[in-house]
Design a protein around this motif. Structure first.
Motif, short mmCIF file in Angstrom:
data_model
loop_
_atom_site.label_atom_id
_atom_site.label_comp_id
_atom_site.label_asym_id
_atom_site.label_seq_id
_atom_site.Cartn_x
_atom_site.Cartn_y
_atom_site.Cartn_z
N LEU A 32 0.81 -1.21 0.00
CA LEU A 32 0.00 0.00 0.00
C LEU A 32 0.86 1.28 0.00
O LEU A 32 0.32 2.38 -0.10
N GLY A 33 2.17 1.10 0.14
CA GLY A 33 3.05 2.26 0.16
C GLY A 33 3.41 2.72 1.56
O GLY A 33 3.89 3.85 1.75
N TYR A 34 3.20 1.86 2.57
CA TYR A 34 3.52 2.19 3.95
C TYR A 34 4.83 1.55 4.39
O TYR A 34 5.15 0.42 4.00
N GLU A 35 5.56 2.26 5.23
CA GLU A 35 6.80 1.76 5.82
C GLU A 35 6.66 1.78 7.33
O GLU A 35 6.25 2.79 7.92
N ARG A 36 6.98 0.66 7.98
CA ARG A 36 6.90 0.60 9.44
C ARG A 36 8.06 1.39 10.05
O ARG A 36 9.22 1.09 9.79
N ILE A 37 7.72 2.39 10.87
CA ILE A 37 8.78 3.17 11.51
C ILE A 37 8.82 2.96 13.02
O ILE A 37 9.82 3.24 13.66
N GLU A 38 7.72 2.47 13.60
CA GLU A 38 7.69 2.16 15.03
C GLU A 38 6.78 0.97 15.25
O GLU A 38 5.78 0.78 14.53
#
Length: 288
Positions: free
Chosen positions: A239-245
């Protein structure tokens, strides 16, 4: 002349309150969990009946849900879970993650970050009290002033950037959607309400916004036949999301996903067994 008897004063204010003003009884942790699980199961069975066109079963299940108090009961149970002795407000975790840019946001002369809180139960959580955000709150069954009664899946799409958000909160919302495809559709729909990745005013904002705050019961990820963390990361990346936390506790999993790219060709993620076992649950997310 009769001597007037002095009225005895109540020992404290609580004892002097009329019955209608008494503090409501707390729901035990076990009862809370049982109510939420029962309502989730009934909603799933109702959806199955709808898909089969079984009107009799649908009506019977709807009546059972109503007898338990429906969405209102679910919300009361969820509010109990936000008490300090039950783990507290999930947005406190979000505020901890955003601490590195708090001073930047406070000093912004352009605008404050806009937040859409889906499934809002209170106007007094940590996010609201911070004074950092312009918060818009919606819920299927509004629990009070300041929360708009609205279905996120039916919310009108933004006309322009002024109606888009820097952060969307889905805290214990996705797990209440009874259909795996419906959960995928909800995640996909968040993209239509978030700013594009290049829109935040400044590099500090761009490291955290636009983003999605997602909270789920831990077993949805840690003990599902159809979803584990790798699968969730793959779905969100599509979906274009990156896990940052991220954070996992005994009861909940918390994620902050930054939108880092515009999804071009979203991959299909069908329901697929990843971890067999009779003790597993059936939580799944399907992208079409």
């Amino acid at each position: 002349m009769a001597v007037k008897k002095k009225r005895k004063q109540p020992k404290n204010l609580a004892l002097g309150r009329p019955p209608t003003a008494q503090r409501p009884k707390s729901i035990s942790r076990r009862t809370t969990k049982s109510l939420i699980n029962k309502l989730h199961l009934l909603e799933k069975r109702k959806l199955q009946a709808v898909c089969k066109g079984d009107k009799t079963a649908e009506a019977a299940i709807s009546a059972e849900i109503e007898s338990l108090g429906g969405l209102e009961t679910y919300q009361k149970a969820s509010l109990q879970g936000q008490r300090e002795d039950r783990g507290g407000d999930s947005s406190r975790v979000l505020m901890t993650w955003l601490e590195p840019i708090t001073h930047v946001v406070r000093g912004s002369v352009a605008r404050r970050p806009r937040v859409l809180e889906v499934g809002a139960l209170s106007t007094d959580n940590a996010c609201s009290r911070s004074g950092l955000f312009d918060v818009e709150r919606i819920d299927l069954n509004s629990q009070g002033k300041g929360i708009l009664q609205q279905d996120f899946m039916k919310r009108p799409l933004p006309k322009d950037n002024t109606e888009k958000f820097d952060l969307i909160s889905l805290s214990l919302v996705l797990n209440f959607v009874p259909d795996p495809r419906g959960r995928g559709d909800m995640l996909l729909r968040t993209l239509q309400f978030l700013h594009e990745p290049q829109d935040p005013p400044g590099p500090a904002w761009a490291s955290y916004f636009p983003s999605l705050f997602l909270v789920l019961p831990a077993p949805c990820v840690t003990n599902s036949r159809y979803l584990d963390e790798d699968r969730l990361v793959a779905i969100m990346s599509s979906l274009g999301y990156e896990r940052i936390e991220s954070k996992t506790t005994q009861r909940l999993v918390y994620y902050l996903w930054r939108r880092h790219a515009r999804a071009q060709n979203t991959l299909a993620f069908p329901k697929k067994e990843l971890r067999p076992g009779s003790s597993r649950n059936n939580f799944a997310i399907v992208l079409r």
